[in-house]
Design an enzyme around this catalytic site. Structure first.
Site: not given
Length: 310
Positions: A225, A273
């Site tokens: 994260r 990502h």
């Protein structure tokens, strides 16, 4: 009785998931209608993406569980209207993808591949890297993903230390916990992988103080994260040479803004990502199994602890 299962996610998700979900639910022998529209009082289960327009769960009085398509639940766990059980996605396909990304980038930095792949001066440098058993790795976060990655690295002979906020016992992986354990885990880590959930307690786990504990030149890999790392502290540590390189797959703002200094920093690698993604084929079986469990009165898989936030 036919179950009503509401699919509350995007058009793109529906196109990807509709067929494998129907097949997985049918394979469990569950009489069900999978739909994108239904009267709230008739819905038995909600298959959910936190980006969905559905944000008020109060009208869904018959709903037995909300089954997230995402591994991260920080965008939904604080919703006061959500009183139904919430289950996060733990997808075998996602886990495999994460293991491959972490192992690949660990080996990249361990072997010093960049200096051979990008070598415009044609420098002949026969310096050999150490072997894996001489390269300590610390895994921050020992949940499903962290444990799988730690085991894969340990199988390649990397000495892996795990750390989590609460005590964990993982056969073959020494695990530390708490603030003192974090300092100890970082003090010898030449490579650090961050796979913690995003909670108020984990934000900025890597900050100016904790980055200073690492051996000089250590490498950071963050496929977890974005907010786990203090961006400014990381840039300062990179500029000072305290951190040798950071390979980052997740960010506080995504897509990463074009003017963000990570893009141009010579010791930062940005990946968009892609470390792991939920695969509809395997994730559909996880969802179908949880629906079967709900109908059988069994405990749900991967149920979120609302107090802990994951």
């Amino acid at each position: 009785m036919t179950l009503t299962i509401l699919f509350a996610a995007s058009d793109a998700n529906w196109a990807e998931y509709a067929a494998p979900l129907r097949a997985a639910i049918a394979a469990k022998g569950l009489p069900a209608t999978l739909t994108r529209e239904a009267a709230p009082e008739q819905v038995d289960y909600i298959i959910y993406a936190p980006s969905s327009a559905l944000q008020d769960f109060a009208p869904y009085t018959r709903c037995k569980a909300v089954l997230s398509l995402w591994a991260g639940v920080e965008r939904i766990v604080g919703n006061a209207s959500l009183t139904q059980p919430l289950c996060r996605m733990v997808d075998p396909g996602l886990t495999e993808g994460m293991v491959e990304w972490v192992v690949g980038h660990t080996l990249r930095h361990h072997l010093g591949m960049d200096r051979h792949i990008v070598n415009p001066g044609h420098v002949w440098d026969p310096t050999c890297p150490p072997i894996a058993r001489e390269r300590p790795v610390t895994m921050l976060g020992m949940g499903e993903l962290g444990t799988a990655c730690a085991r894969a690295l340990a199988a390649l002979n990397f000495p892996v230390t795990g750390w989590s906020r609460t005590p964990k016992q993982i056969p073959g992986i020494p695990c530390l916990h708490g603030d003192t354990g974090l300092d100890q885990a970082l003090s010898t880590a030449q490579i650090v992988v961050t796979l913690l959930p995003r909670t108020p307690e984990t934000e900025n786990t890597l900050n100016a103080r904790t980055l200073s504990l690492l051996p000089k030149g250590a490498v950071i890999l963050n496929p977890g994260r974005g907010p786990l790392i203090d961006d400014d502290a990381l840039l300062a540590a990179l500029d000072a040479g305290q951190i040798g390189h950071a390979t980052l797959d997740v960010f506080r703002v995504e897509p990463l803004p074009q003017d963000h200094p990570f893009w141009s920093h010579p010791r930062v690698t940005v990946t968009p990502h892609i470390a792991a993604d939920t695969r509809a084929s395997s994730a559909s079986h996880v969802i179908a199994e949880n629906i079967r469990r709900g109908e059988a009165g069994e405990a749900f898989l991967h149920r979120v602890d609302r107090a802990r936030g994951y």
